[in-house]
Design a protein around this motif. Structure first.
Motif, PDB file in Angstrom:
ATOM      1  N   ILE A  52      -9.848 -47.648 -84.698  1.00 19.73           N
ATOM      2  CA  ILE A  52      -9.890 -48.939 -85.197  1.00 19.73           C
ATOM      3  C   ILE A  52      -9.486 -49.000 -86.664  1.00 19.73           C
ATOM      4  O   ILE A  52      -9.657 -48.344 -87.644  1.00 19.73           O
ATOM      5  CB  ILE A  52     -11.526 -49.516 -85.256  1.00 19.73           C
ATOM      6  N   ARG A  55     -11.154 -55.724 -87.926  1.00 17.66           N
ATOM      7  CA  ARG A  55     -12.051 -56.289 -87.006  1.00 17.66           C
ATOM      8  C   ARG A  55     -11.806 -57.742 -87.355  1.00 17.66           C
ATOM      9  O   ARG A  55     -11.640 -58.195 -88.433  1.00 17.66           O
ATOM     10  CB  ARG A  55     -13.467 -55.954 -87.325  1.00 17.66           C
ATOM     11  N   LYS A  60     -11.773 -56.347 -81.873  1.00 20.24           N
ATOM     12  CA  LYS A  60     -11.140 -55.193 -82.805  1.00 20.24           C
ATOM     13  C   LYS A  60      -9.793 -54.981 -82.778  1.00 20.24           C
ATOM     14  O   LYS A  60      -9.333 -55.418 -81.581  1.00 20.24           O
ATOM     15  CB  LYS A  60     -11.964 -53.893 -82.704  1.00 20.24           C
ATOM     16  N   TYR A  62      -6.839 -52.339 -83.008  1.00 27.52           N
ATOM     17  CA  TYR A  62      -6.712 -50.653 -82.738  1.00 27.52           C
ATOM     18  C   TYR A  62      -5.508 -50.381 -83.216  1.00 27.52           C
ATOM     19  O   TYR A  62      -4.340 -51.014 -82.686  1.00 27.52           O
ATOM     20  CB  TYR A  62      -6.960 -50.286 -81.265  1.00 27.52           C
TER      21      TYR A  62
END
Length: 154
Positions: A52, A55, A60, A62
């Motif tokens: 991650i 956010r 989220k 990645y």
């Protein structure tokens, strides 16, 4: 990009499910950018907590790596976590705008995935952080107002 989209924006008809959005907009978006399969993206990132890098309101982000035309490229995968019609609408709006406009001071969109109730945008990885990092001073000193204005003008 060079391809003019057939439509700017959404119609006034109300859509209530992800599949209705997908059927209506996937073809238009595919004309503008690459469609990745879910399997391809799962190979590039297994979507675990260690990857991650950000956010947002809808999910989220990645970090991953994918091979594009024989070249390994670091990518950011924004995984929209909800299947509500508002979130799905936001996903397709974001994809279409990034494909059509390609703003010079925003991240470049590489492609997308809309499969099995998964909506994922695939963007270039920004090693120097996000715009929010620079505006809010999360990792560096906040950008001075003069530089912010210069970015807006470009």
């Amino acid at each position: 990009m060079g391809i003019l989209p057939k439509c700017f924006g959404f119609s006034d008809s109300k859509q209530t499910t992800s599949s209705l959005y997908a059927n209506k907009y996937s073809t238009q978006i595919e004309e503008l950018c690459h469609r990745f399969s879910l399997a391809q993206l799962q190979k590039s990132s297994n979507f675990d907590g260690s990857q991650i890098i950000g956010r947002g309101d809808f999910g989220k982000v990645y970090k991953g790596c994918i091979c594009i035309q024989g070249v390994a490229k670091e990518i950011a995968l924004k995984r929209f976590e909800s299947n509500y019609s508002k979130v799905v609408s936001e996903f397709y709006t974001e994809i279409k705008l990034l494909c059509q406009l390609g703003p010079p001071n925003l991240v470049s969109l590489i492609g997308f995935c809309s499969e099995k109730d998964q909506n994922i945008s695939v963007c270039e990885y920004m090693s120097n952080g996000s715009l929010a990092d620079h505006l809010l001073g999360n990792r560096w000193e906040p950008l001075p107002w003069k530089r912010r204005i210069e970015i807006c003008i470009v």
